[in-house]
Design an enzyme around this catalytic site. Structure first.
Site, mmCIF file in Angstrom:
data_model
loop_
_atom_site.group_PDB
_atom_site.id
_atom_site.type_symbol
_atom_site.label_atom_id
_atom_site.label_comp_id
_atom_site.label_asym_id
_atom_site.label_seq_id
_atom_site.Cartn_x
_atom_site.Cartn_y
_atom_site.Cartn_z
ATOM 1 N N TRP A 77 0.813 -1.222 0.000
ATOM 2 C CA TRP A 77 0.000 0.000 0.000
ATOM 3 C C TRP A 77 0.845 1.269 0.000
ATOM 4 C CZ3 TRP A 77 -4.383 -0.356 -2.071
ATOM 5 C CH2 TRP A 77 -5.196 -1.485 -1.888
ATOM 6 N N ASP B 103 -1.292 6.434 6.703
ATOM 7 C CA ASP B 103 -2.377 5.576 6.247
ATOM 8 C C ASP B 103 -2.618 4.563 7.357
ATOM 9 O OD1 ASP B 103 -4.053 3.726 5.107
ATOM 10 O OD2 ASP B 103 -2.869 3.426 3.284
ATOM 11 N N LYS C 218 -12.006 -1.915 7.029
ATOM 12 C CA LYS C 218 -11.108 -2.836 7.704
ATOM 13 C C LYS C 218 -11.506 -2.958 9.180
ATOM 14 C CE LYS C 218 -8.920 -2.796 3.796
ATOM 15 N NZ LYS C 218 -7.826 -1.956 3.409
HETATM 16 C C1 LIG Z 1 -7.313 -1.450 2.030
HETATM 17 C C2 LIG Z 1 -6.232 -0.466 2.117
HETATM 18 C C3 LIG Z 1 -6.114 0.584 1.190
HETATM 19 C C4 LIG Z 1 -7.065 0.751 0.031
HETATM 20 O O1 LIG Z 1 -8.335 0.993 0.493
HETATM 21 P P1 LIG Z 1 -9.544 1.375 -0.490
HETATM 22 O O2 LIG Z 1 -10.570 1.843 0.482
HETATM 23 O O3 LIG Z 1 -9.926 0.102 -1.191
HETATM 24 O O4 LIG Z 1 -9.080 2.408 -1.419
HETATM 25 C C5 LIG Z 1 -5.096 1.489 1.362
HETATM 26 N N1 LIG Z 1 -4.220 1.383 2.382
HETATM 27 C C6 LIG Z 1 -4.293 0.378 3.276
HETATM 28 C C7 LIG Z 1 -3.294 0.309 4.398
HETATM 29 C C8 LIG Z 1 -5.300 -0.572 3.172
HETATM 30 O O5 LIG Z 1 -5.379 -1.565 4.075
#
Ligand SMILES: *Cc1c(COP(=O)(O)O)cnc(C)c1O
Length: 360
Positions: free
Chosen positions: A102, A172, A196
């Site tokens: 990511w 993030d 998540k």
């Molecule tokens: C799932 C995830 C993303 C992408 O998320 P979307 O909502 O599908 O754009 C980005 N960063 C991390 C750490 C993730 O777990």
């Protein structure tokens, strides 16, 4: 009713109590005669849901008053673009730390808007660890430094906040926000997709220090402008109302269960149990450096990759779902978010031991 244990990385497991409440309120939210899905986002009923959700989030995370909370759409991935568009100002570069899938994605997108200085990269070196901030090679003229607090696919987590006073720290936290207490003051901006550890897909959370508003580039679409979104209390257009509501119920559930200190203790215990089972066998392995192992997403390999299909098939038959690793890396992965009960982890460990006995 058959409820399976859902180990998916996302959209992920939700607390059963929350799903029951959603069911009970689905047709008639608290005597309103309407489903939350049918309500105007400008009406008193939804506005009360929205502000309670924000108040609970602020209380749980102890968010200071000089931070705005935004309830957005577009997923964490849209933040990969919104960050440079909103934070660069007159600066020409941004720092990124690459620890997995990511953070790499975040770099690729930011590179469309500015010069990216990769301050550290443990992905290319195959390191599988969260590099200490002392080893980061920061461009001191950059607008911010971005890192991925928990790499959902690689299972690499920062267990300490990489503190820096040189520039705003951007994180993030899609797969780790609310899994433990954190000191928000150390961050300029935190973002997270909800699906998540917070609620259903469709909602993205941004927590931003107010003094970072107002650096937005000219000609940025108005709905990608943090300042505009903040000025309109995340209702510049129709927000994802139902996801916002369910996230609110998840936060109530967290509060009822003792808040972030209590959940952190449970999360650590769940993760340590599973790592112990993996490390104690010669059949399963996890190669992330010990001090960087994620509490939330635990990838593991079988000694015999040819057995992966059978493992997944039998796991599903045993009521243990979505244990496959991400398509980019293969292998297995167990996601142990807040809503995964300890019995789910215990059941997985029993299954793994039995599978090893029969096939190892
Ligand atoms: C799932 C995830 C993303 C992408 O998320 P979307 O909502 O599908 O754009 C980005 N960063 C991390 C750490 C993730 O777990």
């Amino acid at each position: 009713m058959d409820r399976f244990f859902n180990f998916s990385a996302g959209p992920a497991i939700l607390p059963l109590d929350v799903l029951r409440q959603v069911r009970d309120e689905l047709l008639d939210w608290q005597g309103s005669g309407l489903s939350v899905m049918e309500m105007s986002h400008r009406g008193d009923a939804f506005l009360s849901i929205a502000s309670k959700t924000e108040a609970d989030l602020r209380a749980l995370l102890d968010i200071p008053d000089d931070y705005k909370v935004l309830f957005l759409q577009g997923g964490a991935s849209l933040q990969f673009s919104m960050l440079p568009l909103n934070l660069l100002g007159s600066k020409k570069s941004a720092n990124y730390v690459v620890t997995g899938y990511w953070s790499k994605k975040a770099v690729i997108e930011a590179s469309r808007f500015c010069t990216v200085n990769v301050a550290a990269d443990t992905l290319s070196s195959g390191g599988k660890k969260a590099p200490d901030i002392e080893s980061w090679k920061l461009d001191v003229n950059a607008a911010y430094v971005h890192y991925t607090a928990n790499e959902t696919i690689d299972g690499v987590e920062f267990h300490r906040i990489p503190e820096t006073s040189l520039m705003p720290l951007v994180a993030d936290m899609s797969s780790t926000l609310l899994s433990r207490p954190i000191d928000i003051n150390k961050f300029g901006l935190i973002y997270a997709g909800a699906q998540k550890n917070l609620g259903p897909a469709g909602l993205t959370l941004v927590i931003i220090k107010e003094d970072l508003l107002g650096f937005v580039q000219e000609k940025v679409p108005i709905l990608l402008n943090y300042q505009h979104l903040a000025d309109n209390d995340s209702m510049a257009n129709t927000p994802p109302t139902f996801s916002w509501y369910v996230a609110g119920l998840v936060l109530e559930w967290l509060k009822k269960n003792g808040g972030l200190n209590a959940i952190a203790e449970i999360n650590q215990r769940k993760a340590e149990k599973l790592y112990k089972a993996i490390d104690g066998s010669s059949f399963y392995s996890n190669t992330v450096q010990a001090d960087s192992r994620s509490w939330m997403n635990i990838p593991f390999m079988l000694a015999e990759p040819a057995l992966e299909k059978l493992f997944l098939k039998q796991a599903t038959e045993a009521g243990l779902l979505y244990l496959n690793g991400h398509r980019s890396v293969g292998g297995m992965r167990a996601s142990l978010y807040n809503a995964m009960p300890e019995e789910g982890v215990d059941a997985l460990i029993v299954f793994m031991k039995t599978f090893e006995k029969n096939h190892g």
